[in-house]
Design a protein around this motif. Sequence first.
Motif, PDB file in Angstrom:
ATOM      1  N   ARG A  21     -47.695  22.461  39.758  1.00  0.00           N
ATOM      2  CA  ARG A  21     -46.638  21.730  40.474  1.00  0.00           C
ATOM      3  C   ARG A  21     -47.229  20.536  41.222  1.00  0.00           C
ATOM      4  O   ARG A  21     -46.675  19.439  41.226  1.00  0.00           O
ATOM      5  CB  ARG A  21     -45.927  22.676  41.445  1.00  0.00           C
ATOM      6  N   THR A  22     -48.408  20.741  41.809  1.00  0.00           N
ATOM      7  CA  THR A  22     -49.071  19.663  42.540  1.00  0.00           C
ATOM      8  C   THR A  22     -49.543  18.563  41.600  1.00  0.00           C
ATOM      9  O   THR A  22     -49.418  17.373  41.913  1.00  0.00           O
ATOM     10  CB  THR A  22     -50.265  20.218  43.333  1.00  0.00           C
ATOM     11  N   THR A  23     -50.065  18.944  40.437  1.00  0.00           N
ATOM     12  CA  THR A  23     -50.511  17.927  39.489  1.00  0.00           C
ATOM     13  C   THR A  23     -49.340  17.111  38.963  1.00  0.00           C
ATOM     14  O   THR A  23     -49.477  15.908  38.736  1.00  0.00           O
ATOM     15  CB  THR A  23     -51.276  18.553  38.312  1.00  0.00           C
ATOM     16  N   LYS A  24     -48.177  17.746  38.780  1.00  0.00           N
ATOM     17  CA  LYS A  24     -46.994  16.987  38.353  1.00  0.00           C
ATOM     18  C   LYS A  24     -46.579  15.992  39.426  1.00  0.00           C
ATOM     19  O   LYS A  24     -46.209  14.858  39.122  1.00  0.00           O
ATOM     20  CB  LYS A  24     -45.828  17.931  38.034  1.00  0.00           C
ATOM     21  N   GLN A  25     -46.667  16.398  40.691  1.00  0.00           N
ATOM     22  CA  GLN A  25     -46.322  15.477  41.775  1.00  0.00           C
ATOM     23  C   GLN A  25     -47.340  14.340  41.857  1.00  0.00           C
ATOM     24  O   GLN A  25     -46.974  13.187  42.099  1.00  0.00           O
ATOM     25  CB  GLN A  25     -46.262  16.229  43.102  1.00  0.00           C
ATOM     26  N   LEU A  26     -48.617  14.654  41.651  1.00  0.00           N
ATOM     27  CA  LEU A  26     -49.643  13.608  41.649  1.00  0.00           C
ATOM     28  C   LEU A  26     -49.436  12.632  40.495  1.00  0.00           C
ATOM     29  O   LEU A  26     -49.627  11.423  40.648  1.00  0.00           O
ATOM     30  CB  LEU A  26     -51.037  14.227  41.565  1.00  0.00           C
ATOM     31  N   LEU A  27     -49.039  13.156  39.353  1.00  0.00           N
ATOM     32  CA  LEU A  27     -48.740  12.300  38.214  1.00  0.00           C
ATOM     33  C   LEU A  27     -47.591  11.349  38.543  1.00  0.00           C
ATOM     34  O   LEU A  27     -47.652  10.156  38.248  1.00  0.00           O
ATOM     35  CB  LEU A  27     -48.391  13.147  36.990  1.00  0.00           C
ATOM     36  N   GLN A  28     -46.578  11.885  39.194  1.00  0.00           N
ATOM     37  CA  GLN A  28     -45.430  11.073  39.586  1.00  0.00           C
ATOM     38  C   GLN A  28     -45.849   9.971  40.562  1.00  0.00           C
ATOM     39  O   GLN A  28     -45.454   8.823  40.413  1.00  0.00           O
ATOM     40  CB  GLN A  28     -44.359  11.971  40.229  1.00  0.00           C
ATOM     41  N   VAL A  29     -46.663  10.319  41.536  1.00  0.00           N
ATOM     42  CA  VAL A  29     -47.024   9.373  42.588  1.00  0.00           C
ATOM     43  C   VAL A  29     -48.104   8.387  42.134  1.00  0.00           C
ATOM     44  O   VAL A  29     -47.998   7.179  42.374  1.00  0.00           O
ATOM     45  CB  VAL A  29     -47.500  10.138  43.848  1.00  0.00           C
ATOM     46  N   LEU A  30     -49.141   8.883  41.471  1.00  0.00           N
ATOM     47  CA  LEU A  30     -50.288   8.035  41.165  1.00  0.00           C
ATOM     48  C   LEU A  30     -50.165   7.252  39.857  1.00  0.00           C
ATOM     49  O   LEU A  30     -50.718   6.167  39.741  1.00  0.00           O
ATOM     50  CB  LEU A  30     -51.566   8.877  41.120  1.00  0.00           C
ATOM     51  N   VAL A  31     -49.462   7.802  38.885  1.00  0.00           N
ATOM     52  CA  VAL A  31     -49.419   7.151  37.574  1.00  0.00           C
ATOM     53  C   VAL A  31     -48.066   6.481  37.318  1.00  0.00           C
ATOM     54  O   VAL A  31     -48.005   5.311  36.961  1.00  0.00           O
ATOM     55  CB  VAL A  31     -49.733   8.172  36.459  1.00  0.00           C
ATOM     56  N   PHE A  32     -46.989   7.225  37.512  1.00  0.00           N
ATOM     57  CA  PHE A  32     -45.675   6.668  37.198  1.00  0.00           C
ATOM     58  C   PHE A  32     -45.286   5.551  38.153  1.00  0.00           C
ATOM     59  O   PHE A  32     -44.510   4.677  37.797  1.00  0.00           O
ATOM     60  CB  PHE A  32     -44.615   7.758  37.189  1.00  0.00           C
ATOM     61  N   SER A  33     -45.812   5.563  39.364  1.00  0.00           N
ATOM     62  CA  SER A  33     -45.532   4.454  40.273  1.00  0.00           C
ATOM     63  C   SER A  33     -46.200   3.172  39.779  1.00  0.00           C
ATOM     64  O   SER A  33     -45.655   2.076  39.958  1.00  0.00           O
ATOM     65  CB  SER A  33     -45.996   4.797  41.685  1.00  0.00           C
ATOM     66  N   ILE A  34     -47.361   3.292  39.146  1.00  0.00           N
ATOM     67  CA  ILE A  34     -48.023   2.124  38.555  1.00  0.00           C
ATOM     68  C   ILE A  34     -47.233   1.645  37.341  1.00  0.00           C
ATOM     69  O   ILE A  34     -47.029   0.443  37.149  1.00  0.00           O
ATOM     70  CB  ILE A  34     -49.471   2.471  38.148  1.00  0.00           C
ATOM     71  N   ALA A  35     -46.764   2.590  36.534  1.00  0.00           N
ATOM     72  CA  ALA A  35     -46.061   2.235  35.297  1.00  0.00           C
ATOM     73  C   ALA A  35     -44.734   1.545  35.571  1.00  0.00           C
ATOM     74  O   ALA A  35     -44.313   0.688  34.798  1.00  0.00           O
ATOM     75  CB  ALA A  35     -45.830   3.484  34.458  1.00  0.00           C
ATOM     76  N   THR A  36     -44.077   1.895  36.661  1.00  0.00           N
ATOM     77  CA  THR A  36     -42.740   1.344  36.908  1.00  0.00           C
ATOM     78  C   THR A  36     -42.709   0.378  38.081  1.00  0.00           C
ATOM     79  O   THR A  36     -41.647   0.148  38.655  1.00  0.00           O
ATOM     80  CB  THR A  36     -41.738   2.483  37.174  1.00  0.00           C
ATOM     81  N   TYR A  37     -43.827  -0.215  38.412  1.00  0.00           N
ATOM     82  CA  TYR A  37     -43.864  -1.160  39.520  1.00  0.00           C
ATOM     83  C   TYR A  37     -42.987  -2.367  39.190  1.00  0.00           C
ATOM     84  O   TYR A  37     -43.179  -3.045  38.199  1.00  0.00           O
ATOM     85  CB  TYR A  37     -45.300  -1.607  39.794  1.00  0.00           C
ATOM     86  N   GLY A  38     -41.999  -2.626  40.017  1.00  0.00           N
ATOM     87  CA  GLY A  38     -41.102  -3.759  39.806  1.00  0.00           C
ATOM     88  C   GLY A  38     -40.128  -3.563  38.666  1.00  0.00           C
ATOM     89  O   GLY A  38     -39.586  -4.520  38.132  1.00  0.00           O
ATOM     90  N   ALA A  39     -39.877  -2.319  38.271  1.00  0.00           N
ATOM     91  CA  ALA A  39     -39.067  -2.050  37.086  1.00  0.00           C
ATOM     92  C   ALA A  39     -37.591  -2.388  37.268  1.00  0.00           C
ATOM     93  O   ALA A  39     -36.875  -2.531  36.287  1.00  0.00           O
ATOM     94  CB  ALA A  39     -39.193  -0.575  36.696  1.00  0.00           C
ATOM     95  N   GLU A  40     -37.132  -2.531  38.519  1.00  0.00           N
ATOM     96  CA  GLU A  40     -35.725  -2.862  38.694  1.00  0.00           C
ATOM     97  C   GLU A  40     -35.416  -4.281  38.225  1.00  0.00           C
ATOM     98  O   GLU A  40     -34.269  -4.631  38.009  1.00  0.00           O
ATOM     99  CB  GLU A  40     -35.266  -2.665  40.132  1.00  0.00           C
ATOM    100  N   PHE A  41     -36.450  -5.096  37.999  1.00  0.00           N
ATOM    101  CA  PHE A  41     -36.249  -6.452  37.497  1.00  0.00           C
ATOM    102  C   PHE A  41     -36.428  -6.551  35.992  1.00  0.00           C
ATOM    103  O   PHE A  41     -36.174  -7.590  35.409  1.00  0.00           O
ATOM    104  CB  PHE A  41     -37.235  -7.424  38.162  1.00  0.00           C
ATOM    105  N   TRP A  42     -36.878  -5.489  35.356  1.00  0.00           N
ATOM    106  CA  TRP A  42     -37.138  -5.541  33.926  1.00  0.00           C
ATOM    107  C   TRP A  42     -35.841  -5.559  33.149  1.00  0.00           C
ATOM    108  O   TRP A  42     -34.865  -4.912  33.506  1.00  0.00           O
ATOM    109  CB  TRP A  42     -37.931  -4.334  33.474  1.00  0.00           C
TER     110      TRP A  42
END
Length: 153
Positions: A21-42
């Motif tokens: 559960r912790t690794t899934k949260q880390l994936l969400q915070v550390l990786v997916f935040s990088i992948a979707t940075y500024g995505a509301e403008f895409w």
Amino acid sequence: MAKSATIALTNIWKDRYILQRTTKQLLQVLVFSIATYGAEFWILRKGDKRKIAALELWCHHWLFRVSWVNKRTSKWVLEKIGPCRRLLDNNNDNKCRFLGHVAKTYDLKKDVLFGTTHGKSGRGRPKTRMLDNMKDIVDIRMTELLRMAQNRS
């Protein structure tokens, strides 16, 4: 960039003392935040949506250490993840929030976002606009959506 962040955090993913559960949260915070940075403008097209979904599945495959040799399907990985917010759904919600925020203002951002600039349009096929993406996300007509956003304040 998100794939390289996932690979750089291999020590965290391989650590047996960190709960899943912790690794899934880390994936969400550390990786997916990088992948979707500024995505509301895409402005997402079908190919972009497929690439985002593929990145999400690749990260979860990496997280669970599932090799292609194991012959596990993507459906199996999604069942193992359990119920959680998908990356594209999260992106769509952020886009709707941003559209509501901009729709309440009266300035140049609104004109650019809604494509209400004056002059002749260029030759050829019109480019995909932000509103075209929003029409795919929400089933409401755009005039009703804008009226709802302005009445919310």
